[in-house]
Design an enzyme around this catalytic site. Structure first.
Site, PDB file in Angstrom:
ATOM      1  N   SER A  81       0.849  -1.187   0.000  1.00  0.00           N
ATOM      2  CA  SER A  81       0.000   0.000   0.000  1.00  0.00           C
ATOM      3  C   SER A  81       0.882   1.234   0.000  1.00  0.00           C
ATOM      4  O   SER A  81       2.063   1.181   0.373  1.00  0.00           O
ATOM      5  CB  SER A  81      -0.900   0.008   1.238  1.00  0.00           C
ATOM      6  OG  SER A  81      -0.203   0.463   2.382  1.00  0.00           O
ATOM      7  N   ASP A  82       0.320   2.359  -0.408  1.00  0.00           N
ATOM      8  CA  ASP A  82       1.015   3.618  -0.158  1.00  0.00           C
ATOM      9  C   ASP A  82       0.779   3.984   1.307  1.00  0.00           C
ATOM     10  O   ASP A  82      -0.001   3.352   2.016  1.00  0.00           O
ATOM     11  CB  ASP A  82       0.523   4.704  -1.111  1.00  0.00           C
ATOM     12  CG  ASP A  82       1.589   5.771  -1.349  1.00  0.00           C
ATOM     13  OD1 ASP A  82       2.489   5.923  -0.496  1.00  0.00           O
ATOM     14  OD2 ASP A  82       1.520   6.458  -2.380  1.00  0.00           O
ATOM     15  N   TYR A  83       1.424   5.028   1.745  1.00  0.00           N
ATOM     16  CA  TYR A  83       1.419   5.437   3.149  1.00  0.00           C
ATOM     17  C   TYR A  83      -0.006   5.650   3.660  1.00  0.00           C
ATOM     18  O   TYR A  83      -0.670   6.608   3.264  1.00  0.00           O
ATOM     19  CB  TYR A  83       2.240   6.720   3.268  1.00  0.00           C
ATOM     20  CG  TYR A  83       2.554   7.203   4.658  1.00  0.00           C
ATOM     21  CD1 TYR A  83       3.759   6.882   5.254  1.00  0.00           C
ATOM     22  CD2 TYR A  83       1.657   7.995   5.356  1.00  0.00           C
ATOM     23  CE1 TYR A  83       4.076   7.344   6.522  1.00  0.00           C
ATOM     24  CE2 TYR A  83       1.952   8.459   6.627  1.00  0.00           C
ATOM     25  CZ  TYR A  83       3.151   8.127   7.210  1.00  0.00           C
ATOM     26  OH  TYR A  83       3.452   8.589   8.470  1.00  0.00           O
ATOM     27  N   THR A  84      -0.495   4.740   4.486  1.00  0.00           N
ATOM     28  CA  THR A  84      -1.864   4.714   5.036  1.00  0.00           C
ATOM     29  C   THR A  84      -2.937   4.673   3.948  1.00  0.00           C
ATOM     30  O   THR A  84      -4.091   5.004   4.199  1.00  0.00           O
ATOM     31  CB  THR A  84      -2.147   5.898   5.995  1.00  0.00           C
ATOM     32  OG1 THR A  84      -2.180   7.121   5.263  1.00  0.00           O
ATOM     33  CG2 THR A  84      -1.117   5.982   7.108  1.00  0.00           C
ATOM     34  N   GLY A  85      -2.574   4.240   2.752  1.00  0.00           N
ATOM     35  CA  GLY A  85      -3.541   4.235   1.658  1.00  0.00           C
ATOM     36  C   GLY A  85      -4.724   3.326   1.900  1.00  0.00           C
ATOM     37  O   GLY A  85      -5.847   3.626   1.456  1.00  0.00           O
TER      38      GLY A  85
END
Length: 759
Positions: A304-308
């Protein structure tokens, strides 16, 4: 680089690199494990012994609590900001690794604790945002794309990997391969611009550079193709915004660079923040499974992207963290970054039957296999060596490469009256907020580099010229008391002015969308005042995107696009200013006449009412104050030579199915200086079942031309290069007439003719 023909196929294959990857032991092992669900025996045995919590831990990646450089500002560690707690979590099997940590010393401490004290003895993986360099900083990626030399990107990625891997980094979150056709989008600076073909070439080159000769080597880092997918198509250029796009456009324009990166061997991908047609990418099984796994046969990991994953709650797609974890995991996101959702919820989701355990095991298997291929099971400390970290940092070779990349990235937009190159004996006034000082040199998204170690413009110019004055004149977005008066006085006392203006590092990059992509007003006031002195002005633009140039900036006799060039900024610019290196860069994106034209890109459709050449006509496709064209188009860039195009020839006159067609032209440098010209081949399908763009880049070639020299440049076209996705989303092409240009830009006429595709 010179005299090299680049087509999509030639560059992607890269001397057989893609074919070698497809048959490599690493790819075979990945594919076998994906198909059979088994790892090498010693690693497979781990899965059978792991608890659900330990399995979830292998799918949880967090920002390092002991962070390096600018990492805390770029990616705050949040709840994991206590290093002792994070170390305890790692030993307890709650983390697969950390990112943007503080070098080899931190990595050694964490890895040592895990290998000594954890139950499973599974090594951590250390990741980082090595976007355009580690401690040696290279031009921002879009600037590097302006070189039109994919191999340069391979070389800078290789240098970044050698340097970063020595600091204990196993995995980089790069390349960013999003196509950017709206210059309001701040993350334009991270990619390769607006053209799919150029995007493919640079994606593949960067992957090959980072991953090197083998992932298990101590100078290799695993590449991560991001952001999957179509992040650059965000509405109104607003970061994190929605994307509403046809599947045809998605597949023709936005997806090809991702596939090129995966085909070149990238073993990880990152989900994008945006939604596509109402479905967030983090929760999109069509994207992550149907396209990526089933069609493209990708066997690696998706992070995932950062907290995506967590952000699907605010987007209205998940009701809470547990729901978001379930949706993301079932959609095909193997690893959660920073939100802790997988560690918190996956065990319970498996116990409750919402997530099948075999799917959990499958993702854990992929992660462990990647760690195996990186050599971490054989030697968890293979990239962790403090002495090697120091020895490989900012070497003479890497700094020389930074300077080379910087000068090749510079684009000469305009040079009326041959103001450039400068003469060393001229009195030079450098004016503007970027005239001097250790700021805004490296560019956005630099975690480990320091502007204090970079060379500014004044230093670079003073190393060449004898008479140099420096006057700021204004701030970036604010006026300075007495600044304009001092700048005017400096200009009047000089023979030539270098006007160093544009964007600072905080105006480009993530979350830096702009509604007006112009030079800020205080700098424009400075430019107008300096222009009124009548002294020759060379605009030295600092920018991370295409800009809409106005007033005295637009009207200046000479304009250089210098982007953010990194460690050797001042030397690279001086090399071009004084002619030690002739400008050879070309725009990888269009500069519009006005901000309101965005999104603007050269490969647009004609509409049913195109504006013809010549005098403007009413009720045609045009804005009231601007043409349906760029001020400076994709592919544009001048040299210190005088290059002309003539003698276009097509052989045979018609292209048969299964055949080949050669298109050639003579390129002549009638000037007195040697130069490198980027010769570009464009086509247009005049009549098709679905309307086609007015031009499409199909190949280019960079050629060296001595003064007075001519060279015949030839390209080969095949039917495959003419295909597009038909109504059924399958490649098709119909017999008929095609336009073909060999030209210096996407908007220049160059030399033009037509050919027929036979039935």
């Amino acid at each position: 680089m010179s005299d090299m023909t680049i087509s999509r196929r030639a560059a992607l294959m890269g001397a057989g690199a893609v074919a070698a990857w497809a048959t490599s032991p690493a790819r075979a092992l990945l594919a076998q494990a994906e198909a059979s669900g088994t790892l090498p025996p010693r690693i497979e045995a781990l899965i059978g012994r792991m608890t659900l919590e330990e399995k979830a831990g292998q799918l949880q990646l967090n920002a390092a609590a002991w962070a390096g450089g600018a990492a805390v500002a770029l990616n705050p560690p949040g709840g994991s900001g206590n290093f002792d707690k994070q170390l305890a979590d790692a030993v307890a099997g709650k983390l697969t690794g950390v990112f943007n940590g503080n070098g080899a010393a931190m990595a050694r401490r964490m890895q040592g604790a895990v290998m000594k004290g954890s139950r499973m003895k599974i090594p951590l993986i250390f990741a980082a945002d090595v976007i355009h360099g580690h401690r040696t900083i290279f031009p921002v990626p879009v600037a590097e794309a302006a070189s039109f030399e994919p191999d340069l990107a391979r070389r800078t990625a290789r240098a970044a990997a050698v340097e970063g891997a020595a600091a204990g980094i196993d995995w980089t979150f790069f390349p960013m391969v999003d196509i950017a056709r709206d210059q309001r989008w701040g993350r334009t600076m991270e990619g390769a611009g607006e053209d799919p073909m150029l995007g493919e070439l640079f994606a593949a080159a960067r992957v090959r550079g980072f991953q090197g000769e083998g992932l298990a080597r101590d100078d290799a880092m695993m590449a991560c193709v991001k952001h999957f997918a179509a992040y650059g198509a965000a509405e109104s250029g607003l970061d994190y915004n929605s994307v509403d796009i046809s599947e045809r456009t998605l597949r023709e324009v936005y997806l090809p660079p991702y596939k090129a990166g995966f085909d070149a061997g990238a073993m990880s991908g990152m989900a994008s923040f945006n939604e596509i047609n109402g479905v967030p990418s983090h929760g999109n099984p069509w994207l992550m499974k149907t396209v990526l796994r089933d069609e493209w046969k990708f066997p690696g990991i998706v992070v995932s992207d950062y907290t995506g994953d967590e952000e699907m709650i605010a987007a209205g797609f998940a009701k809470d963290g547990k729901d978001a974890a379930r949706i993301a995991f079932l959609a095909g996101v193997d690893m959660s970054m920073q939100s802790d959702l997988y560690a918190l919820h996956l065990p319970a989701l498996v116990r409750g039957g919402a997530v099948p355990q075999e799917l959990l095991d499958q993702s854990v298997r992929r992660v462990l296999l990647v760690k195996h291929l990186l050599g971490l099971f054989d030697d968890p400390f293979r990239r962790i060596d403090e002495k090697r970290e120091k020895a490989r940092s900012r070497t003479r070779e890497s700094l020389a490469l930074s300077r080379e990349a910087g000068r090749k990235a510079i684009v000469l937009l305009k040079n009326d009256g041959d103001v450039l190159p400068l003469r060393k004996e001229q009195r030079i006034a450098i004016i503007g907020p970027f005239a001097s000082g250790q700021h805004d040199l490296n560019g956005p998204w630099v975690v480990y580099g320091d502007n204090a170690n970079a060379v500014d413009l004044a230093t670079g110019v003073r190393a060449v010229a004898g008479s140099v004055t420096v006057t700021p004149g204004s701030g970036v977005e604010e006026a300075l008391p007495g600044g304009i008066e001092a700048a005017v006085a400096a200009a009047q006392a000089a023979d030539v002015v270098l006007l160093a203006i544009g964007e600072n590092e905080g105006m480009s990059g993530e979350a830096q969308s702009r509604t007006a992509i112009t030079v800020p007003a205080p700098q424009m006031a400075l430019a107008e005042a300096v222009a009124k002195t009548g002294k020759p002005v060379v605009v030295v633009l600092k920018n991370g995107r295409g800009l809409a140039l106005e007033g005295a900036v637009k009207d200046a006799p000479a304009i250089l696009v210098t982007w953010f060039l990194g460690s050797e900024t001042g030397h690279a610019i001086a090399d071009v200013l004084f002619g030690a290196y002739g400008p050879s860069g070309r725009l990888p994106l269009s500069f519009p006449h006005e901000s309101g034209q965005e999104p603007y890109y050269y490969a647009h459709k004609a509409t049913g009412r195109p504006q013809p050449a010549g005098e403007r006509q009413p009720y045609k496709a045009q804005w009231r104050t601007a043409p349906n064209a760029a001020l400076y188009p994709f592919g544009h860039g001048l040299t210190y030579g005088k290059v002309g195009y003539a003698g276009l020839a097509v052989s045979p006159a018609a292209l048969p199915q299964g055949g080949r067609l050669t298109v050639s032209a003579t390129v002549t440098n009638s000037g007195t200086r040697a130069c490198e010209e980027v010769v570009q081949l464009y086509i247009r399908d005049r009549v098709a079942t679905l309307t086609r763009p007015v031009r499409e880049l199909k190949a280019f070639r960079k050629v060296a031309l001595a003064p007075g020299a001519s060279q015949t440049v030839s390209f080969t076209l095949t039917v495959d290069q003419l295909r597009y996705l038909g109504a059924d989303l399958k490649p098709t092409v119909e017999p008929g007439t095609f336009d073909v240009w060999i030209a210096p830009s996407a908007q220049a006429e160059g030399v033009h003719t037509t050919f027929e595709l036979l039935a």
